[in-house]
Scaffold this active site. Sequence first.
Site, PDB file in Angstrom:
ATOM      1  CG  ASN A 298       6.141  -5.434   6.037  1.00 23.25           C
ATOM      2  OD1 ASN A 298       5.205  -5.618   5.271  1.00 23.25           O
ATOM      3  ND2 ASN A 298       6.887  -4.345   5.998  1.00 23.25           N
ATOM      4  CD  GLU A 299       0.512  -6.742   6.107  1.00 22.06           C
ATOM      5  OE1 GLU A 299       1.350  -7.620   6.411  1.00 22.06           O
ATOM      6  OE2 GLU A 299       0.075  -6.600   4.951  1.00 22.06           O
TER       7      GLU A 299
ATOM      8  CG  LEU B 237      -2.008  -1.051   1.269  1.00 24.37           C
ATOM      9  CD1 LEU B 237      -2.846  -0.895   2.533  1.00 24.37           C
ATOM     10  CD2 LEU B 237      -2.905  -0.962   0.046  1.00 24.37           C
TER      11      LEU B 237
ATOM     12  N   GLY C 181       1.407  -5.584   0.814  1.00 24.98           N
ATOM     13  CA  GLY C 181       0.491  -5.681  -0.320  1.00 24.98           C
ATOM     14  C   GLY C 181       1.145  -6.301  -1.554  1.00 24.98           C
TER      15      GLY C 181
HETATM   16  C1  LIG Z   1     -10.476  -4.724  10.022  1.00 25.63           C
HETATM   17  C2  LIG Z   1      -9.565  -3.566   9.941  1.00 25.63           C
HETATM   18  C3  LIG Z   1      -8.198  -4.043   9.681  1.00 25.63           C
HETATM   19  C4  LIG Z   1      -7.219  -2.917   9.613  1.00 25.63           C
HETATM   20  C5  LIG Z   1      -6.017  -3.411   8.942  1.00 25.63           C
HETATM   21  C6  LIG Z   1      -5.076  -2.342   8.638  1.00 25.63           C
HETATM   22  C7  LIG Z   1      -4.442  -2.442   7.287  1.00 25.63           C
HETATM   23  C8  LIG Z   1      -4.027  -3.794   6.802  1.00 25.63           C
HETATM   24  C9  LIG Z   1      -3.324  -3.726   5.461  1.00 25.63           C
HETATM   25  C10 LIG Z   1      -2.920  -5.058   4.948  1.00 25.63           C
HETATM   26  C11 LIG Z   1      -2.516  -5.130   3.533  1.00 25.63           C
HETATM   27  C12 LIG Z   1      -1.363  -4.373   3.041  1.00 25.63           C
HETATM   28  C13 LIG Z   1      -0.585  -3.546   3.780  1.00 25.63           C
HETATM   29  C14 LIG Z   1       0.538  -2.806   3.149  1.00 25.63           C
HETATM   30  O1  LIG Z   1       0.862  -2.984   2.013  1.00 25.63           O
HETATM   31  S1  LIG Z   1       1.351  -1.624   4.077  1.00 25.63           S
HETATM   32  C15 LIG Z   1       2.786  -1.162   3.090  1.00 25.63           C
HETATM   33  C16 LIG Z   1       3.978  -1.852   3.610  1.00 25.63           C
HETATM   34  N1  LIG Z   1       5.119  -1.602   2.763  1.00 25.63           N
HETATM   35  C17 LIG Z   1       6.362  -1.592   3.237  1.00 25.63           C
HETATM   36  O2  LIG Z   1       6.600  -1.792   4.404  1.00 25.63           O
HETATM   37  C18 LIG Z   1       7.455  -1.341   2.228  1.00 25.63           C
HETATM   38  C19 LIG Z   1       8.281  -0.157   2.578  1.00 25.63           C
HETATM   39  N2  LIG Z   1       9.330   0.002   1.580  1.00 25.63           N
HETATM   40  C20 LIG Z   1      10.470  -0.705   1.585  1.00 25.63           C
HETATM   41  O3  LIG Z   1      10.702  -1.550   2.446  1.00 25.63           O
HETATM   42  C21 LIG Z   1      11.452  -0.437   0.501  1.00 25.63           C
HETATM   43  O4  LIG Z   1      11.161   0.812  -0.072  1.00 25.63           O
HETATM   44  C22 LIG Z   1      11.481  -1.500  -0.606  1.00 25.63           C
HETATM   45  C23 LIG Z   1      12.083  -2.811  -0.041  1.00 25.63           C
HETATM   46  C24 LIG Z   1      10.084  -1.788  -1.197  1.00 25.63           C
HETATM   47  C25 LIG Z   1      12.385  -1.018  -1.771  1.00 25.63           C
HETATM   48  O5  LIG Z   1      13.643  -0.656  -1.277  1.00 25.63           O
HETATM   49  P1  LIG Z   1      14.650   0.202  -2.185  1.00 25.63           P
HETATM   50  O6  LIG Z   1      15.893   0.430  -1.377  1.00 25.63           O
HETATM   51  O7  LIG Z   1      14.800  -0.446  -3.510  1.00 25.63           O
HETATM   52  O8  LIG Z   1      13.875   1.542  -2.471  1.00 25.63           O
HETATM   53  P2  LIG Z   1      13.665   2.809  -1.508  1.00 25.63           P
HETATM   54  O9  LIG Z   1      13.445   2.374  -0.112  1.00 25.63           O
HETATM   55  O10 LIG Z   1      14.745   3.786  -1.808  1.00 25.63           O
HETATM   56  O11 LIG Z   1      12.266   3.339  -2.063  1.00 25.63           O
HETATM   57  C26 LIG Z   1      12.164   3.944  -3.352  1.00 25.63           C
HETATM   58  C27 LIG Z   1      11.100   5.007  -3.312  1.00 25.63           C
HETATM   59  O12 LIG Z   1       9.825   4.408  -3.055  1.00 25.63           O
HETATM   60  C28 LIG Z   1       9.221   4.989  -1.913  1.00 25.63           C
HETATM   61  N3  LIG Z   1       8.428   3.923  -1.237  1.00 25.63           N
HETATM   62  C29 LIG Z   1       8.842   2.729  -0.836  1.00 25.63           C
HETATM   63  N4  LIG Z   1       7.855   2.018  -0.296  1.00 25.63           N
HETATM   64  C30 LIG Z   1       6.749   2.786  -0.379  1.00 25.63           C
HETATM   65  C31 LIG Z   1       5.376   2.595   0.012  1.00 25.63           C
HETATM   66  N5  LIG Z   1       4.929   1.457   0.562  1.00 25.63           N
HETATM   67  N6  LIG Z   1       4.526   3.599  -0.208  1.00 25.63           N
HETATM   68  C32 LIG Z   1       4.931   4.750  -0.790  1.00 25.63           C
HETATM   69  N7  LIG Z   1       6.219   4.992  -1.185  1.00 25.63           N
HETATM   70  C33 LIG Z   1       7.105   4.018  -0.976  1.00 25.63           C
HETATM   71  C34 LIG Z   1      10.406   5.455  -1.081  1.00 25.63           C
HETATM   72  O13 LIG Z   1      10.023   6.435  -0.166  1.00 25.63           O
HETATM   73  C35 LIG Z   1      11.327   5.984  -2.175  1.00 25.63           C
HETATM   74  O14 LIG Z   1      10.827   7.249  -2.586  1.00 25.63           O
HETATM   75  P3  LIG Z   1      11.820   8.344  -3.285  1.00 25.63           P
HETATM   76  O15 LIG Z   1      12.305   7.696  -4.532  1.00 25.63           O
HETATM   77  O16 LIG Z   1      10.918   9.521  -3.514  1.00 25.63           O
HETATM   78  O17 LIG Z   1      12.910   8.588  -2.286  1.00 25.63           O
END
Ligand SMILES: CCCCCCCCCCC/C=C/C(=O)SCCNC(=O)CCNC(=O)[C@H](O)C(C)(C)COP(=O)(O)OP(=O)(O)OC[C@H]1O[C@@H](n2cnc3c(N)ncnc32)[C@H](O)[C@@H]1OP(=O)(O)O
Length: 281
Positions: free
Chosen positions: A153-154, A86, A131
């Site tokens: 990793n939620e 997400l 996600g």
């Molecule tokens: C009944 C009610 C229930 C309530 C339940 C609550 C909700 C449940 C939801 C369940 C389903 C899904 C949940 C999710 O998906 S939460 C999102 C979790 N995501 C993460 O933890 C990933 C975070 N990101 C990373 O770990 C790394 O970025 C990654 C390994 C993906 C890539 O690493 P890399 O070193 O290659 O790249 P960067 O870290 O430099 O990132 C590049 C740019 O992308 C931006 N970025 C990264 N991740 C996200 C994201 N998730 N959203 C938005 N933007 C993201 C990062 O900031 C960098 O941006 P810039 O290029 O501008 O610097």
Amino acid sequence: MAFRTARNLAYFSNYIRNYSTNGPLVNVTVNEKSGFATATLQRPSVNSLNLELLTEISHTLQQLEKNKCRGLILTSASNKVFSAGLDLFELHKPNADKIKQMWSTLQEVWIKLYGSSYPTVAVVNGHAPAGGCMLALSCEYRVMLNNFIIGLNEAQIGFSAPMWLIDGMRNTIGSRQAEFALTAGTLFKTEEALKIGLVDEVAQSKEEAIEKAEKFLNKFAKIPPHARSMTKAALRGANIQALVRNKDEEVRSYVDFVTDSQFQDSLGEFIELNLKQKLSK
Ligand SMILES: CCCCCCCCCCC/C=C/C(=O)SCCNC(=O)CCNC(=O)[C@H](O)C(C)(C)COP(=O)(O)OP(=O)(O)OC[C@H]1O[C@@H](n2cnc3c(N)ncnc32)[C@H](O)[C@@H]1OP(=O)(O)O
């Protein structure tokens, strides 16, 4: 109608072009010989799932179903990230209406992909946290490239994965491993993911991964499609029906949860600690 003819392919391409205002976030191609579709996620830079990308994935899946797709390969245009999950910036200080639509569309994507009548493979050619892992889990088979991470990793971010996603994890790796993985919010390296069955095969390049994916899809060439899809529905239907029954209630709980100040504080901390891009103060 299948996608095998050039006419149908042109129809589908036009649909995607007309649908997207800023260029497609999902690029769909169809191999005319095999009839397999490849949907490539291409929202810069990490395919984070915002409302626009989720809506486009949902429409793509709907079109594939309508056009009796013979098999789907889901992959990413990035060679580093399959999907970062997400869009965390859109969850921060959100507009409640948008968040409501976002969650409801995420549920639709799960229902359509997990419940598709056609066979599906994720070519996980980059990191797939949260996600991103959800998209891969909703496919029937996963081929992953080396040196990336995948998992739910939620718990690390401060919430629990929803029940339907827990079901998907449990159905893939079994209850015991799912409990370990989900309570710790573990992100697995490719080789570890292979060991616990979170991915089915490892490939050294995207080309090799696509070959393995096609090999999996070709296994069904001689199986009557209706028998295949009925069996899949029998295996996955109960989990899908549970979500369908609880859809609106879950959206309400999710909106309450995400807009709560305690969640907003922990999300803010997570972003500051883990993402390069920071929040504007
Ligand atoms: C009944 C009610 C229930 C309530 C339940 C609550 C909700 C449940 C939801 C369940 C389903 C899904 C949940 C999710 O998906 S939460 C999102 C979790 N995501 C993460 O933890 C990933 C975070 N990101 C990373 O770990 C790394 O970025 C990654 C390994 C993906 C890539 O690493 P890399 O070193 O290659 O790249 P960067 O870290 O430099 O990132 C590049 C740019 O992308 C931006 N970025 C990264 N991740 C996200 C994201 N998730 N959203 C938005 N933007 C993201 C990062 O900031 C960098 O941006 P810039 O290029 O501008 O610097």
